[in-house]
Scaffold this active site. Structure first.
Site, PDB file in Angstrom:
ATOM      1  N   ARG A 125       0.604  -1.212  -0.013  1.00  0.00           N
ATOM      2  CA  ARG A 125       0.008  -0.030   0.116  1.00  0.00           C
ATOM      3  C   ARG A 125       1.058   1.263   0.040  1.00  0.00           C
ATOM      4  O   ARG A 125       2.159   1.050   0.242  1.00  0.00           O
ATOM      5  CB  ARG A 125      -0.925   0.051   1.287  1.00  0.00           C
ATOM      6  CG  ARG A 125      -2.056  -0.935   1.244  1.00  0.00           C
ATOM      7  CD  ARG A 125      -2.859  -0.925   2.476  1.00  0.00           C
ATOM      8  NE  ARG A 125      -2.070  -1.264   3.753  1.00  0.00           N
ATOM      9  CZ  ARG A 125      -1.683  -0.086   4.533  1.00  0.00           C
ATOM     10  NH1 ARG A 125      -1.822   1.204   4.120  1.00  0.00           N
ATOM     11  NH2 ARG A 125      -0.656  -0.505   5.400  1.00  0.00           N
TER      12      ARG A 125
ATOM     13  N   LYS B 110      -8.411  -2.547   1.820  1.00  0.00           N
ATOM     14  CA  LYS B 110      -8.078  -1.783   2.897  1.00  0.00           C
ATOM     15  C   LYS B 110      -8.924  -0.416   2.582  1.00  0.00           C
ATOM     16  O   LYS B 110      -9.262   0.395   3.509  1.00  0.00           O
ATOM     17  CB  LYS B 110      -6.621  -1.415   3.070  1.00  0.00           C
ATOM     18  CG  LYS B 110      -5.783  -2.543   3.747  1.00  0.00           C
ATOM     19  CD  LYS B 110      -6.338  -2.981   5.372  1.00  0.00           C
ATOM     20  CE  LYS B 110      -5.718  -3.616   6.163  1.00  0.00           C
ATOM     21  NZ  LYS B 110      -5.116  -4.850   5.892  1.00  0.00           N
TER      22      LYS B 110
ATOM     23  N   HIS C 155      -8.731  -3.987  13.500  1.00  0.00           N
ATOM     24  CA  HIS C 155      -7.690  -4.604  12.862  1.00  0.00           C
ATOM     25  C   HIS C 155      -6.924  -5.798  13.365  1.00  0.00           C
ATOM     26  O   HIS C 155      -6.210  -5.718  14.056  1.00  0.00           O
ATOM     27  CB  HIS C 155      -6.443  -3.439  12.369  1.00  0.00           C
ATOM     28  CG  HIS C 155      -5.635  -3.957  11.493  1.00  0.00           C
ATOM     29  ND1 HIS C 155      -4.193  -3.806  11.416  1.00  0.00           N
ATOM     30  CD2 HIS C 155      -5.869  -4.831  10.248  1.00  0.00           C
ATOM     31  CE1 HIS C 155      -3.601  -4.557  10.446  1.00  0.00           C
ATOM     32  NE2 HIS C 155      -4.578  -4.990   9.785  1.00  0.00           N
TER      33      HIS C 155
ATOM     34  N   SER D 148       0.967  -5.128  10.671  1.00  0.00           N
ATOM     35  CA  SER D 148       1.485  -5.742   9.601  1.00  0.00           C
ATOM     36  C   SER D 148       2.611  -6.884  10.072  1.00  0.00           C
ATOM     37  O   SER D 148       3.691  -6.422  10.509  1.00  0.00           O
ATOM     38  CB  SER D 148       1.879  -5.193   8.089  1.00  0.00           C
ATOM     39  OG  SER D 148       1.985  -6.096   7.096  1.00  0.00           O
TER      40      SER D 148
ATOM     41  N   LYS E  72      -1.363 -12.008  12.816  1.00  0.00           N
ATOM     42  CA  LYS E  72      -2.668 -12.192  12.823  1.00  0.00           C
ATOM     43  C   LYS E  72      -3.052 -13.232  11.859  1.00  0.00           C
ATOM     44  O   LYS E  72      -3.857 -14.155  12.217  1.00  0.00           O
ATOM     45  CB  LYS E  72      -3.461 -10.883  12.461  1.00  0.00           C
ATOM     46  CG  LYS E  72      -3.115  -9.619  13.085  1.00  0.00           C
ATOM     47  CD  LYS E  72      -3.738  -8.677  12.814  1.00  0.00           C
ATOM     48  CE  LYS E  72      -3.537  -8.045  11.196  1.00  0.00           C
ATOM     49  NZ  LYS E  72      -1.967  -7.592  11.100  1.00  0.00           N
ATOM     50  N   THR E  73      -2.567 -13.557  10.843  1.00  0.00           N
ATOM     51  CA  THR E  73      -3.171 -14.521   9.739  1.00  0.00           C
ATOM     52  C   THR E  73      -2.532 -15.745  10.298  1.00  0.00           C
ATOM     53  O   THR E  73      -3.333 -16.776  10.438  1.00  0.00           O
ATOM     54  CB  THR E  73      -2.758 -14.035   8.160  1.00  0.00           C
ATOM     55  OG1 THR E  73      -3.338 -12.982   7.940  1.00  0.00           O
ATOM     56  CG2 THR E  73      -3.302 -15.333   7.347  1.00  0.00           C
TER      57      THR E  73
ATOM     58  N   ASP F 203      -8.169 -10.768   9.437  1.00  0.00           N
ATOM     59  CA  ASP F 203      -7.949  -9.054   9.401  1.00  0.00           C
ATOM     60  C   ASP F 203      -8.844  -8.348   9.923  1.00  0.00           C
ATOM     61  O   ASP F 203      -8.226  -7.240  10.298  1.00  0.00           O
ATOM     62  CB  ASP F 203      -7.637  -9.158   8.114  1.00  0.00           C
ATOM     63  CG  ASP F 203      -6.349  -7.897   7.656  1.00  0.00           C
ATOM     64  OD1 ASP F 203      -5.349  -7.734   8.529  1.00  0.00           O
ATOM     65  OD2 ASP F 203      -6.586  -6.858   7.080  1.00  0.00           O
TER      66      ASP F 203
ATOM     67  N   ARG G   6       2.535 -12.370  -1.283  1.00  0.00           N
ATOM     68  CA  ARG G   6       1.017 -12.486  -0.724  1.00  0.00           C
ATOM     69  C   ARG G   6       0.238 -13.798  -1.514  1.00  0.00           C
ATOM     70  O   ARG G   6       0.321 -13.961  -2.843  1.00  0.00           O
ATOM     71  CB  ARG G   6       0.238 -11.312  -0.644  1.00  0.00           C
ATOM     72  CG  ARG G   6       0.779 -10.040  -0.021  1.00  0.00           C
ATOM     73  CD  ARG G   6       0.002 -10.334   1.451  1.00  0.00           C
ATOM     74  NE  ARG G   6       0.576  -9.168   2.388  1.00  0.00           N
ATOM     75  CZ  ARG G   6       0.098  -8.854   3.470  1.00  0.00           C
ATOM     76  NH1 ARG G   6      -0.975  -9.592   4.126  1.00  0.00           N
ATOM     77  NH2 ARG G   6       0.739  -7.837   4.281  1.00  0.00           N
TER      78      ARG G   6
HETATM   79  P1  ATP Z   1      -0.896  -8.199   7.603  1.00  0.00           P
HETATM   80  O1  ATP Z   1      -1.621  -7.331   8.742  1.00  0.00           O
HETATM   81  O2  ATP Z   1      -0.143  -7.526   6.853  1.00  0.00           O
HETATM   82  O3  ATP Z   1      -1.764  -9.287   6.884  1.00  0.00           O
HETATM   83  P2  ATP Z   1      -0.482 -10.414   9.693  1.00  0.00           P
HETATM   84  O4  ATP Z   1      -0.530  -9.664  11.098  1.00  0.00           O
HETATM   85  O5  ATP Z   1      -1.477 -11.155   9.333  1.00  0.00           O
HETATM   86  O6  ATP Z   1       0.046  -8.997   8.574  1.00  0.00           O
HETATM   87  P3  ATP Z   1       1.147 -12.605   8.958  1.00  0.00           P
HETATM   88  O7  ATP Z   1       0.556 -12.704   7.757  1.00  0.00           O
HETATM   89  O8  ATP Z   1       0.409 -13.456  10.001  1.00  0.00           O
HETATM   90  O9  ATP Z   1       1.037 -11.197   9.668  1.00  0.00           O
HETATM   91  O10 ATP Z   1       2.782 -12.719   9.046  1.00  0.00           O
HETATM   92  C1  ATP Z   1       3.404 -13.293   9.960  1.00  0.00           C
HETATM   93  C2  ATP Z   1       4.781 -13.737   9.714  1.00  0.00           C
HETATM   94  O11 ATP Z   1       5.864 -14.191  10.379  1.00  0.00           O
HETATM   95  C3  ATP Z   1       4.531 -14.867   8.631  1.00  0.00           C
HETATM   96  O12 ATP Z   1       5.284 -15.074   7.666  1.00  0.00           O
HETATM   97  C4  ATP Z   1       5.057 -16.296   9.720  1.00  0.00           C
HETATM   98  O13 ATP Z   1       5.612 -17.347   9.280  1.00  0.00           O
HETATM   99  C5  ATP Z   1       6.221 -15.262  10.175  1.00  0.00           C
HETATM  100  N1  ATP Z   1       6.455 -16.071  11.475  1.00  0.00           N
HETATM  101  C6  ATP Z   1       7.934 -16.078  12.080  1.00  0.00           C
HETATM  102  N2  ATP Z   1       7.663 -16.490  13.688  1.00  0.00           N
HETATM  103  C7  ATP Z   1       6.462 -16.295  14.012  1.00  0.00           C
HETATM  104  C8  ATP Z   1       6.045 -16.513  15.145  1.00  0.00           C
HETATM  105  N3  ATP Z   1       6.760 -16.697  16.224  1.00  0.00           N
HETATM  106  N4  ATP Z   1       4.768 -16.069  15.546  1.00  0.00           N
HETATM  107  C9  ATP Z   1       3.951 -15.704  14.169  1.00  0.00           C
HETATM  108  N5  ATP Z   1       4.284 -15.412  12.962  1.00  0.00           N
HETATM  109  C10 ATP Z   1       5.654 -15.773  12.861  1.00  0.00           C
HETATM  110 MN    MN Z   2      -2.732 -10.962   7.691  1.00  0.00          MN
END
Ligand code: ATP
Ligand code: MN
Length: 538
Positions: A60, A201, A221, A239, A243-244, A258, A323
């Protein structure tokens, strides 16, 4: 399975000022996938998904996100660098240029909606220049049934023209790309960028205004899932904090990854109908559910394929922000519809690159409010070797770029709901352990999952004084033991093997917290201010 049902009706776009367009209305994901490949805009991967490149933008562009300043918004929005005002006449002029540009083109149009709870449903019409952007809308928004489609009245419109370039001086934009919300006309106008995240978004930002202002509902969020007993957990975080990853749990039904709303009827509902996962270094071993969701219907963005069409998940030559989007039913264990009860546990995820926050700790209500307003995570300073200084990054409500109102508005609503619902709030550091970025390592996903499971299974109650330790710098309650996690991991100081370096770094972070919090102090009660760290550098 890709939905092959083909809707035969079509619609005219004349009412939008788009003339003589060849409208491809409500095409199935499969059809859109095929057209994109036929046009050379994507290739099929070995698992049957489509891989596309989003072009110049692979993320973004927050500096190019505007809100039209008009009677609805002028006294309500928290104007500034995040919510940048846009003149309403300039909007009309730019809109006219965009629809002229789109006229006579082949366009992909789909009707869909946001908000899984009927009472909050927001009907959306998406008009795309590219077939894969329209497939993204099909993946990410909720999909109406055929009957719902027959009586469909769109409320918001997304006009998405990635190849239209604005002329900053004439159009009132900063540069050639823009994402502009117009609350009076109910339009999200996106141009000059093909990054699909702007589409999802855009509607998220609109709902972050609409829900609190008109429906007294808190938008968040966060991701959410629900256990076998119906207990909801939600995960806030910026980010890349998890979360995911962490909401996708084979033992719990996914509500969403999300964007959610928390109603006054004690429910939490997903805004979306799909997930948008990061795939950097994705492996089947670590994240099987997400890995297996990459099948026909899914869209991979900005990944590199080998000559067998397999994704090189470690290859970040286009971007670190690779992604995949997929409809939520690509995940096996999901909650239908995407609605849960009041959360029992809330997790604040932070990727602390200083490596000083405990991997899990419990927050008091004041600490929860303080950390929500602060919205801390860290940015690792570049990716080159030898760069050892992480940058603290604060984003109010764990999502400031999408929050049109003043953060205190969301924080007040959340604080009240947390107290009323009696939720437990946990701060989870998914970032570094054993030292800062460059010295320590990222927390093992296996450990983070074990800590979260322990909370959700009731194995980390912290009822007795001996169960936890109050962190001398952050003041949070740090458990002394946790099933499935080596005890040494639970104390960040112990993982450093260097107390002086640990405390020096911890104070650097608390000073950054204090500096950031200054701008919110005037809006916060003494109680919330007391939720901050306990000690600072001298
Ligand atoms: P966005 O808001 O951009 O979607 P998000 O909060 O959903 O971000 P994730 O997509 O879950 O973030 O990304 C977390 C990344 O960190 C993943 O690539 C995951 O494999 C990695 N990772 C490594 N170690 C950890 C951990 N201990 N806990 C969570 N994620 C981890
Ligand atoms: Mn996510």
């Amino acid at each position: 399975m890709v939905n092959n049902n083909q809707v035969t009706q079509t619609i005219s776009l004349e009412q939008y000022g788009i003339k003589n367009a060849k409208v491809k209305y409500q095409l199935s994901p499969k059809k859109l996938h095929d057209i994109a490949i036929e046009k050379g805009q994507g290739v099929e991967t070995s698992s049957g998904a489509i891989a596309v490149n989003t072009g110049e933008f692979t993320g973004r562009s927050p500096k190019d996100r505007f809100i039209v300043k008009d009677d609805i918004t002028k006294d309500r929005i928290w104007w500034g660098d995040i919510n940048i005002p846009f003149d309403s006449n300039k909007f009309d002029a730019l809109y006219n240029k965009v629809v002229n540009y789109l006229s006579s083109k082949e366009l992909y149009v789909r009707d869909c909606y946001a908000c899984a709870d009927e009472n909050y449903k927001l009907n959306i019409r998406v008009i795309n220049e590219f077939p894969w952007s329209n497939q993204f809308a099909s993946n990410m928004f909720l999909r109406p049934t055929e009957t719902e489609l027959e009586n469909f009245t769109p409320e918001w419109t997304i006009v998405n023209a990635p190849n239209f370039m604005a002329v900053a001086d004439e159009d009132g934009t900063r540069q050639h790309n823009f994402a502009i919300l117009n609350f009076t006309k109910k339009i999200a106008l996106i141009g000059g960028t093909g990054y699909t995240g702007e589409i999802k978004k855009g509607i998220f930002s609109a709902l972050n205004f609409i829900l609190p202002v008109y429906k007294d509902t808190l938008p968040m969020h966060c991701s959410a899932n629900v256990g076998k007993d119906g207990d909801t957990a939600i995960f806030f975080g910026l980010s890349g904090t998890g979360k995911t990853t962490l909401s996708t749990d084979p033992n719990r039904s996914l509500i969403g990854d999300d964007e959610h709303g928390w109603t006054n009827e004690n429910t939490v509902f997903n805004f979306e109908g799909g997930c948008y996962a990061k795939v950097i270094n994705l492996s089947r071993d670590n994240e099987p559910e997400i890995f297996d969701a990459i099948k026909p219907g899914a869209i991979l963005e900005n990944v590199i394929l080998n000559n067998k069409g397999e994704v090189a998940f470690g290859d970040t030559s286009i971007t670190q922000n690779t992604r995949v989007s997929y409809p939520i039913h690509h995940i096996e264990n999901i909650k239908k519809p995407s609605i849960g009860k009041n959360p029992k546990n809330i997790f604040f995820l932070t990727a602390d690159a200083f490596g000083v926050l405990p991997p899990i700790s419990k927050l008091t209500p004041s600490q929860a409010a303080y950390h929500f307003i602060s919205g801390y995570t860290a940015k690792v300073a570049g990716t080159e070797a030898g760069v050892l200084e992480p940058q603290p990054s604060f984003s109010a409500c764990f999502g400031a770029p999408f929050m049109p109102l003043h953060p205190s508005k969301y924080a007040e609503m959340l604080s009240k709901k947390m107290v009323d619902a009696g939720v437990n709030v946990w701060l989870v550091n998914t970032g570094w352990t054993g030292g800062p970025y460059g010295v320590g390592t990222r927390m093992k996903l296996k450990y983070t999952r074990a800590m979260i499971n322990a909370v959700l299974n009731g194995d980390l109650g912290l009822y007795n004084y001996n169960d936890y330790h109050i962190h001398s710098v952050f003041g949070v309650a740090q458990p002394r033991s946790c099933p499935g996690v080596p005890t040494s991991v639970l104390s960040p100081r112990a993982t450093w093997n260097d107390d002086e370096a640990y405390y020096t770094t911890a104070f650097k972070l608390t000073n950054a917290f204090r500096e950031n919090f200054k701008k919110f102090e005037a809006y916060c009660s003494e109680e919330i201010r007391r939720g901050g760290p306990q000690r600072y550098a001298f």
